[in-house]
Write a protein that holds these residues in place. Sequence first.
Motif, PDB file in Angstrom:
ATOM      1  N   GLN A   1      84.447  38.501  24.584  1.00 12.29           N
ATOM      2  CA  GLN A   1      84.788  37.972  23.267  1.00 12.29           C
ATOM      3  C   GLN A   1      86.306  37.907  23.155  1.00 12.29           C
ATOM      4  OE1 GLN A   1      83.347  39.960  19.609  1.00 12.29           O
ATOM      5  NE2 GLN A   1      82.831  37.915  18.888  1.00 12.29           N
TER       6      GLN A   1
ATOM      7  N   PHE B   1      81.281  42.751  26.179  1.00 15.28           N
ATOM      8  CA  PHE B   1      79.995  43.251  25.705  1.00 15.28           C
ATOM      9  C   PHE B   1      78.948  43.123  26.796  1.00 15.28           C
ATOM     10  CE2 PHE B   1      80.619  44.208  21.320  1.00 15.28           C
ATOM     11  CZ  PHE B   1      81.550  43.304  20.817  1.00 15.28           C
TER      12      PHE B   1
ATOM     13  N   ASN C   1      79.882  33.548  27.869  1.00 12.35           N
ATOM     14  CA  ASN C   1      78.978  34.062  28.901  1.00 12.35           C
ATOM     15  C   ASN C   1      79.727  34.323  30.200  1.00 12.35           C
ATOM     16  OD1 ASN C   1      76.152  34.298  28.232  1.00 12.35           O
ATOM     17  ND2 ASN C   1      76.220  32.132  27.760  1.00 12.35           N
TER      18      ASN C   1
ATOM     19  N   LEU D   1      76.844  34.440  14.229  1.00  8.41           N
ATOM     20  CA  LEU D   1      76.747  33.768  15.512  1.00  8.41           C
ATOM     21  C   LEU D   1      75.358  33.203  15.718  1.00  8.41           C
ATOM     22  CD1 LEU D   1      78.584  36.554  17.490  1.00  8.41           C
ATOM     23  CD2 LEU D   1      79.428  34.217  17.267  1.00  8.41           C
TER      24      LEU D   1
ATOM     25  N   ARG E   1      82.763  32.268  10.246  1.00  8.07           N
ATOM     26  CA  ARG E   1      83.364  33.466   9.662  1.00  8.07           C
ATOM     27  C   ARG E   1      83.204  33.388   8.153  1.00  8.07           C
ATOM     28  NH1 ARG E   1      85.992  37.211  12.291  1.00  8.07           N
ATOM     29  NH2 ARG E   1      86.307  35.865  14.112  1.00  8.07           N
TER      30      ARG E   1
ATOM     31  N   LEU F   1      81.147  37.750  10.956  1.00  3.34           N
ATOM     32  CA  LEU F   1      81.045  36.570  11.808  1.00  3.34           C
ATOM     33  C   LEU F   1      79.566  36.348  12.090  1.00  3.34           C
ATOM     34  CD1 LEU F   1      82.528  34.432  13.611  1.00  3.34           C
ATOM     35  CD2 LEU F   1      82.416  36.124  15.455  1.00  3.34           C
TER      36      LEU F   1
ATOM     37  N   GLN G   1      71.002  33.661  26.822  1.00  3.27           N
ATOM     38  CA  GLN G   1      71.374  33.086  25.536  1.00  3.27           C
ATOM     39  C   GLN G   1      72.827  32.625  25.568  1.00  3.27           C
ATOM     40  OE1 GLN G   1      70.131  35.240  22.060  1.00  3.27           O
ATOM     41  NE2 GLN G   1      68.188  35.851  22.964  1.00  3.27           N
ATOM     42  N   HIS G   2      73.076  31.475  24.945  1.00  3.92           N
ATOM     43  CA  HIS G   2      74.401  30.866  24.915  1.00  3.92           C
ATOM     44  C   HIS G   2      74.846  30.793  23.459  1.00  3.92           C
ATOM     45  CE1 HIS G   2      73.926  29.517  29.128  1.00  3.92           C
ATOM     46  NE2 HIS G   2      72.654  29.487  28.787  1.00  3.92           N
ATOM     47  N   PHE G   3      76.038  31.304  23.188  1.00  5.48           N
ATOM     48  CA  PHE G   3      76.495  31.460  21.821  1.00  5.48           C
ATOM     49  C   PHE G   3      77.454  30.357  21.384  1.00  5.48           C
ATOM     50  CE2 PHE G   3      74.973  35.559  20.241  1.00  5.48           C
ATOM     51  CZ  PHE G   3      74.410  36.071  21.397  1.00  5.48           C
ATOM     52  N   GLY G   4      77.371  30.024  20.098  1.00  7.96           N
ATOM     53  CA  GLY G   4      78.361  29.168  19.475  1.00  7.96           C
ATOM     54  C   GLY G   4      79.595  29.957  19.087  1.00  7.96           C
ATOM     55  N   ASP G   5      80.563  29.269  18.498  1.00  4.45           N
ATOM     56  CA  ASP G   5      81.823  29.919  18.136  1.00  4.45           C
ATOM     57  C   ASP G   5      81.736  30.711  16.835  1.00  4.45           C
ATOM     58  OD1 ASP G   5      84.010  27.268  19.398  1.00  4.45           O
ATOM     59  OD2 ASP G   5      82.922  28.891  20.406  1.00  4.45           O
TER      60      ASP G   5
ATOM     61  N   PHE H   1      79.308  39.502  28.310  1.00  2.71           N
ATOM     62  CA  PHE H   1      80.075  38.529  27.536  1.00  2.71           C
ATOM     63  C   PHE H   1      81.515  39.000  27.398  1.00  2.71           C
ATOM     64  CE2 PHE H   1      76.575  35.986  25.896  1.00  2.71           C
ATOM     65  CZ  PHE H   1      75.512  36.865  25.860  1.00  2.71           C
TER      66      PHE H   1
ATOM     67  N   GLN I   1      77.900  39.784  13.150  1.00  3.57           N
ATOM     68  CA  GLN I   1      78.857  40.695  13.762  1.00  3.57           C
ATOM     69  C   GLN I   1      79.903  41.102  12.731  1.00  3.57           C
ATOM     70  OE1 GLN I   1      81.234  39.228  17.055  1.00  3.57           O
ATOM     71  NE2 GLN I   1      81.531  41.285  17.861  1.00  3.57           N
TER      72      GLN I   1
ATOM     73  N   TRP J   1      89.792  35.124  19.304  1.00  2.51           N
ATOM     74  CA  TRP J   1      89.344  34.181  18.282  1.00  2.51           C
ATOM     75  C   TRP J   1      87.864  34.349  17.950  1.00  2.51           C
ATOM     76  CZ3 TRP J   1      92.539  33.334  22.335  1.00  2.51           C
ATOM     77  CH2 TRP J   1      93.861  33.002  22.027  1.00  2.51           C
ATOM     78  N   GLY J   2      87.228  35.310  18.578  1.00  2.00           N
ATOM     79  CA  GLY J   2      85.837  35.614  18.260  1.00  2.00           C
ATOM     80  C   GLY J   2      84.812  34.881  19.095  1.00  2.00           C
ATOM     81  N   GLN J   3      85.250  34.046  20.013  1.00  2.00           N
ATOM     82  CA  GLN J   3      84.302  33.304  20.841  1.00  2.00           C
ATOM     83  C   GLN J   3      83.652  34.237  21.860  1.00  2.00           C
ATOM     84  OE1 GLN J   3      87.232  30.477  22.245  1.00  2.00           O
ATOM     85  NE2 GLN J   3      86.210  28.831  21.142  1.00  2.00           N
ATOM     86  N   LEU J   4      82.318  34.188  21.922  1.00  2.00           N
ATOM     87  CA  LEU J   4      81.560  34.959  22.894  1.00  2.00           C
ATOM     88  C   LEU J   4      81.300  34.075  24.098  1.00  2.00           C
ATOM     89  CD1 LEU J   4      78.663  37.016  21.274  1.00  2.00           C
ATOM     90  CD2 LEU J   4      80.422  37.857  22.793  1.00  2.00           C
TER      91      LEU J   4
END
Lengths: 111, 113
Positions: free
Chosen positions: A37, A86, A45, B90, B109, B88, B102-106, A35, B37, A40-43
């Motif tokens: 990141q 990550f 893929n 997630l 916070r 944060l 796995q697919h993560f959202g934004d 990943f 996180q 802005w904290g967006q993970l």
Amino acid sequence: GIQVEQSPPDLILQEGANSTLRCNFSDSVNNLQWFHQNPWGQLINLFYIPSGTKQNGRLSATTVATERYSLLYISSSQTTDSGVYFCAVLNSGGSNYKLTFGKGTLLTVNP
Amino acid sequence: DAGVTQSPTHLIKTRGQQVTLRCSPISGHKSVSWYQQVLGQGPQFIFQYYEKEERGRGNFPDRFSARQFPNYSSELNVNALLLGDSALYLCASSLGYFGQPQHFGDGTRLSIL
């Protein structure tokens, strides 16, 4: 539980340089993901790569499951590549439903 | 197709309060996982739900609870908030329960004052 170690912890590059990030894991896995990141904290893929090699543009990844490591290659780096990378694994036995993350590699690409 | 959506994006609470975070998975995904996180660390697993049943729980106190609804969306509840809950949060979705990417959202916070 499974241990995930990433190296280096920090990396500073000039735009255009290439880099290799490493992920070592302590047990067999049936899922490995890389990943990015962003600030802005967006993970995001990058790769789902429990074994073998994949490429996506300037990025490629290789996982050698038998040797318990994975590598992420970034070529011709750009400032937008900055952020934390990550590695996360899902091991075959025990807690096989959760991703275990490494501590990440903080990449800074300077113009 | 829409990705994983989480709400709210930001939240400020005080110690002792309760909070509910929401997550909608990618269409067709039946598994939802929650991660915390804290600054400077990788995400830590909290819960996984699949087909509305809890399938896994991480090392978090009982103040943390979650549920999954028939439409596969999920809520994470945290009671008696502590300063250390600032993080944060997630949400990730996957097609199945075992070995799927796995697919993560934004994320949401959460700040505790």
